[in-house]
Each structure stands twice: as structure tokens, then as C-alpha cells.
Write a protein that holds these residues in place. Structure first.
Motif, short mmCIF file in Angstrom:
data_model
loop_
_atom_site.label_atom_id
_atom_site.label_comp_id
_atom_site.label_asym_id
_atom_site.label_seq_id
_atom_site.Cartn_x
_atom_site.Cartn_y
_atom_site.Cartn_z
N VAL A 9 1.54 23.02 18.75
CA VAL A 9 1.15 23.91 17.64
C VAL A 9 0.86 23.09 16.38
O VAL A 9 -0.13 23.30 15.68
N SER A 10 1.74 22.12 16.12
CA SER A 10 1.57 21.28 14.94
C SER A 10 0.26 20.48 15.04
O SER A 10 -0.49 20.38 14.06
N GLY A 11 -0.01 19.93 16.22
CA GLY A 11 -1.24 19.16 16.41
C GLY A 11 -2.49 20.02 16.25
O GLY A 11 -3.49 19.59 15.67
N MET A 12 -2.43 21.25 16.78
CA MET A 12 -3.59 22.16 16.66
C MET A 12 -3.85 22.50 15.20
O MET A 12 -5.00 22.48 14.74
N LEU A 13 -2.78 22.81 14.45
CA LEU A 13 -2.94 23.11 13.02
C LEU A 13 -3.53 21.93 12.28
O LEU A 13 -4.42 22.08 11.42
N PHE A 14 -3.04 20.74 12.62
CA PHE A 14 -3.52 19.52 11.97
C PHE A 14 -5.02 19.33 12.25
O PHE A 14 -5.80 19.02 11.35
N GLY A 15 -5.40 19.53 13.51
CA GLY A 15 -6.80 19.35 13.89
C GLY A 15 -7.73 20.33 13.19
O GLY A 15 -8.79 19.96 12.69
N VAL A 16 -7.31 21.60 13.12
CA VAL A 16 -8.12 22.60 12.42
C VAL A 16 -8.19 22.27 10.93
O VAL A 16 -9.25 22.34 10.31
N GLY A 17 -7.04 21.88 10.38
CA GLY A 17 -7.00 21.53 8.96
C GLY A 17 -7.96 20.41 8.60
O GLY A 17 -8.63 20.46 7.57
N LEU A 18 -8.03 19.41 9.47
CA LEU A 18 -8.94 18.30 9.21
C LEU A 18 -10.39 18.74 9.27
O LEU A 18 -11.24 18.24 8.51
N GLY A 49 -2.96 20.42 -1.52
CA GLY A 49 -2.54 21.55 -0.69
C GLY A 49 -1.55 21.12 0.37
O GLY A 49 -0.54 21.81 0.63
N GLY A 50 -1.80 19.97 0.98
CA GLY A 50 -0.92 19.47 2.03
C GLY A 50 0.47 19.17 1.50
O GLY A 50 1.47 19.59 2.07
N VAL A 51 0.51 18.44 0.38
CA VAL A 51 1.80 18.06 -0.19
C VAL A 51 2.55 19.30 -0.70
O VAL A 51 3.77 19.40 -0.54
N ALA A 52 1.82 20.26 -1.26
CA ALA A 52 2.47 21.48 -1.77
C ALA A 52 3.23 22.19 -0.66
O ALA A 52 4.42 22.53 -0.81
N VAL A 53 2.57 22.42 0.48
CA VAL A 53 3.22 23.14 1.57
C VAL A 53 4.29 22.29 2.24
O VAL A 53 5.41 22.75 2.50
N ALA A 54 3.98 21.02 2.49
CA ALA A 54 4.93 20.15 3.20
C ALA A 54 6.19 19.96 2.36
O ALA A 54 7.30 19.92 2.92
N SER A 55 6.06 19.86 1.03
CA SER A 55 7.26 19.63 0.21
C SER A 55 8.18 20.85 0.25
O SER A 55 9.41 20.70 0.20
N VAL A 56 7.61 22.05 0.37
CA VAL A 56 8.45 23.24 0.55
C VAL A 56 9.20 23.15 1.88
O VAL A 56 10.40 23.42 1.96
N GLY A 57 8.47 22.71 2.92
CA GLY A 57 9.10 22.55 4.24
C GLY A 57 10.26 21.55 4.20
O GLY A 57 11.34 21.81 4.72
N PHE A 58 10.01 20.39 3.58
CA PHE A 58 11.07 19.37 3.52
C PHE A 58 12.25 19.85 2.67
O PHE A 58 13.40 19.54 2.96
N GLY B 22 -7.84 23.77 4.16
CA GLY B 22 -7.56 22.76 5.19
C GLY B 22 -6.29 21.99 4.87
O GLY B 22 -5.48 21.71 5.75
N GLY B 23 -6.12 21.64 3.59
CA GLY B 23 -4.92 20.92 3.17
C GLY B 23 -3.66 21.72 3.41
O GLY B 23 -2.64 21.19 3.85
N LEU B 24 -3.73 23.04 3.12
CA LEU B 24 -2.57 23.90 3.36
C LEU B 24 -2.19 23.90 4.84
O LEU B 24 -1.01 23.88 5.20
N MET B 25 -3.22 23.91 5.72
CA MET B 25 -2.94 23.89 7.16
C MET B 25 -2.29 22.58 7.58
O MET B 25 -1.35 22.56 8.38
N ILE B 26 -2.77 21.46 7.02
CA ILE B 26 -2.19 20.16 7.34
C ILE B 26 -0.74 20.11 6.85
O ILE B 26 0.15 19.63 7.56
N GLY B 27 -0.51 20.65 5.65
CA GLY B 27 0.85 20.68 5.13
C GLY B 27 1.77 21.55 5.99
O GLY B 27 2.92 21.19 6.25
N LEU B 28 1.23 22.68 6.46
CA LEU B 28 2.01 23.57 7.32
C LEU B 28 2.35 22.87 8.63
O LEU B 28 3.47 23.00 9.15
#
Lengths: 138, 146
Positions: A9-18, A49-58, B22-28
Motif C-alpha cells: 500500500v505504501s509503495g502504491m501511494l508513493f508511486g501515484v504520488g510521484l 506537502g510530503g513533509v507536512a503529512v509525514a511529520s504528523v505521522g512521525f 502528489g506530495g501529500l500522497m508521498i507523505g502519507l
């Protein structure tokens, strides 16, 4: 099984995000780095966007005793800022700046347009696995 | 020398909306992997450790997920375009530099850039600052000089 599902799931999200962020296109990356001409600031929004969501996760994880499907959180490298880290980041920056691809986008771009990207990926895998192999022999 | 390096750049459209989504998805993706199994979504680390027998399954599954989505995008005819430039030797050299650099530095744009910055790691902040600065200088030099 749950670990594999989490990875999938994580890999699929990453691939779509890219793909959605267009970061699998080296032209977008190079134009982000080219601050003097044709500057395209899109990549800053991907990172933001990536750091915003990931920092909430961490941050959420800090309140947990262990991950959902695992016994404990690992202790990550605390070696500090070493010469090896800076030399590695520098070499990475040269390659990234020359071509506009880094490992994640390279694998996505390989599927999207295999013929030219494969040459880059062969070099990248040789570099990644070569260093690991030499480290293990030491 | 002109053949070796990239030609003058073509402008790309500024796409903050797509970039942010896209960035939000990568972060998720990074958040989910850490919350679920306590692992860093760093692509160079996942590829680099793929031959380690321990924990091979989630790494293989992650890489499968990563490449199956562009495959699906191609099948549905919605794949984004890849504008890759450079001679074969330059592409190979760039790949080796990215591979060796991320193995030595212990991470790439995802592991240091997204995950590392999100957990305020000083190592990752130093690495990200370094590769960003070096890449900007390389682009300015190659596009200005050649």
C-alpha cells in the motif's frame, strides 16, 4: 503478511504520488534546480506537502509504544554529521543535478519510458549494491 | 562538449496543485509505513537492502507497489511524459553517482528529504541541504557553461 500489505500500500501511494506531482519527469526536477532560468518551484510543494503529512505521522508514532504490526520502533542512525554522509550527499547531488532523477522517480520513469531510463537505473543499481557489497567485505 | 551535456532547458509549467497533492500522497506513504511497521520509506535503502534475507517481503512488496502504479497508468493511457536528456555515458555516470552517493550518505530524496526532515534528524537536514545545494550548482554550471 500484514508487513507485506503495508509495504504494498505504501509503495502504491508513493508511486501515484510521484506521477501526480510530476516528479518522475526529470525536466520538472532540473527546472526546479535551475533557479537562474525557467525556475519551476513545483518541487517545493511536493517536499512541503510530503513533509507536512509525514511529520504528523512521525509525531503520532511518538505517542505509540510500538507500530501497529510490529513489536518496536527501530533506533535510527545517530552517527552525527560525518564526512561519509556529506561526501555521499555531495555525489548524490552531482548525479541528481546532471540527470534530474533520484531512486524513486527513476523506478517509476523506468516503467513509463524504459529505453533511455534503463541506462541510468543500471548505473544506479550498480552503485547502490556495489557500495553495500564492499561494506560487507570490509 | 555540447553532446555530452544537456541542451538549453525548455520551460515547464508551474503546477503547485498537482505538486501539493502528489506530495501529500508521498507523505502519507511515508507516515503509513512508519506507523504500521516502523520502517523508513527510503527508496535507496529499500533497493539497497533487497538482498538481505531478513525483511525482504515488505521491501519487495513496496517496490512492486511502486512500479505497478506506473504500469497501470500506461495501461489506462494516463501516464505522464518523461523528458529524459543526456548521452548514454552521461546517463550511466549520473546513475552511478546517485547510487553510490545515496549508499554512502545513507539515504536519498525520500529517506533524508521526506522522512528525515519530518523527524527533524540533523543528519538528514545536513544531507538534504548538501545535495540540494550541490545539485543547484551542477545545474547552473552545466546549463550555463556548455
Amino acid at each position: 503478511m500484514r508487513n507485506s500489505l503495508a509495504g504494498l500500500v505504501s509503495g502504491m501511494l508513493f508511486g501515484v504520488g510521484l506521477m501526480v506531482s510530476r516528479m518522475a519527469d526529470p525536466a520538472k526536477v532540473l527546472n526546479f534546480l535551475d533557479i537562474a532560468r525557467h525556475w519551476d518551484a513545483s518541487l517545493a510543494f511536493v517536499m512541503g506537502g510530503g513533509v507536512a503529512v509525514a511529520s504528523v505521522g512521525f509525531a503520532l508514532a511518538r505517542r505509540m509504544e510500538h507500530p501497529w504490526f510490529n513489536r518496536q520502533f527501530p533506533v535510527l542512525a545517530t552517527a552525527g554529521i560525518t564526512l561519509r554522509l556529506l561526501v555521499g550527499a555531495g555525489l548524490f547531488g552531482i548525479g541528481w543535478g546532471l540527470i534530474g532523477l533520484c531512486p524513486g522517480p527513476a523506478l517509476v520513469a523506468l516503467v513509463l519510458d524504459p529505453r533511455p531510463v534503463a541506462i541510468f537505473v543500471v548505473g544506479m543499481l550498480a552503485g547502490l549494491w556495489g557500495v553495500r557489497f564492499l561494506n560487507q567485505r570490509r | 562538449m555540447h553532446q555530452l551535456f544537456l541542451p538549453a532547458p525548455a520551460p515547464t509549467a508551474f503546477t503547485p496543485g498537482y505538486a501539493l497533492v502528489g506530495g501529500l500522497m508521498i507523505g502519507l506513504s511515508a507516515a503509513l509505513l512508519w506507523l504500521s511497521i516502523g520502517r523508513i520509506a527510503g527508496i535507496s535503502g529499500i533497493i539497497g537492502n533487497i538482498f538481505a534475507p531478513a525483511e525482504r517481503n515488505w521491501r519487495l512488496a513496496f517496490l512492486a507497489g511502486l512500479v505497478v502504479m506506473p504500469l497501470a497508468a500506461r495501461l489506462f493511457g494516463i501516464a505522464p511524459t518523461v523528458h529524459l536528456q543526456g548521452s548514454p555515458s552521461l546517463l550511466l555516470a549520473g546513475g552511478v553517482l546517485v547510487g553510490v552517493g545515496s549508499a554512502l550518505g545513507g539515504g536519498c530524496t525520500s529517506g533524508h528529504g521526506i522522512c528525515g526532515l519530518s523527524r527533524f534528524s540533523t543528519r538528514s537536514i545536513a544531507a538534504t541541504g548538501t545535495f540540494m545545494a550541490v545539485a543547484v550548482i551542477v545545474v547552473l554550471l552545466t546549463r550555463a557553461v556548455f
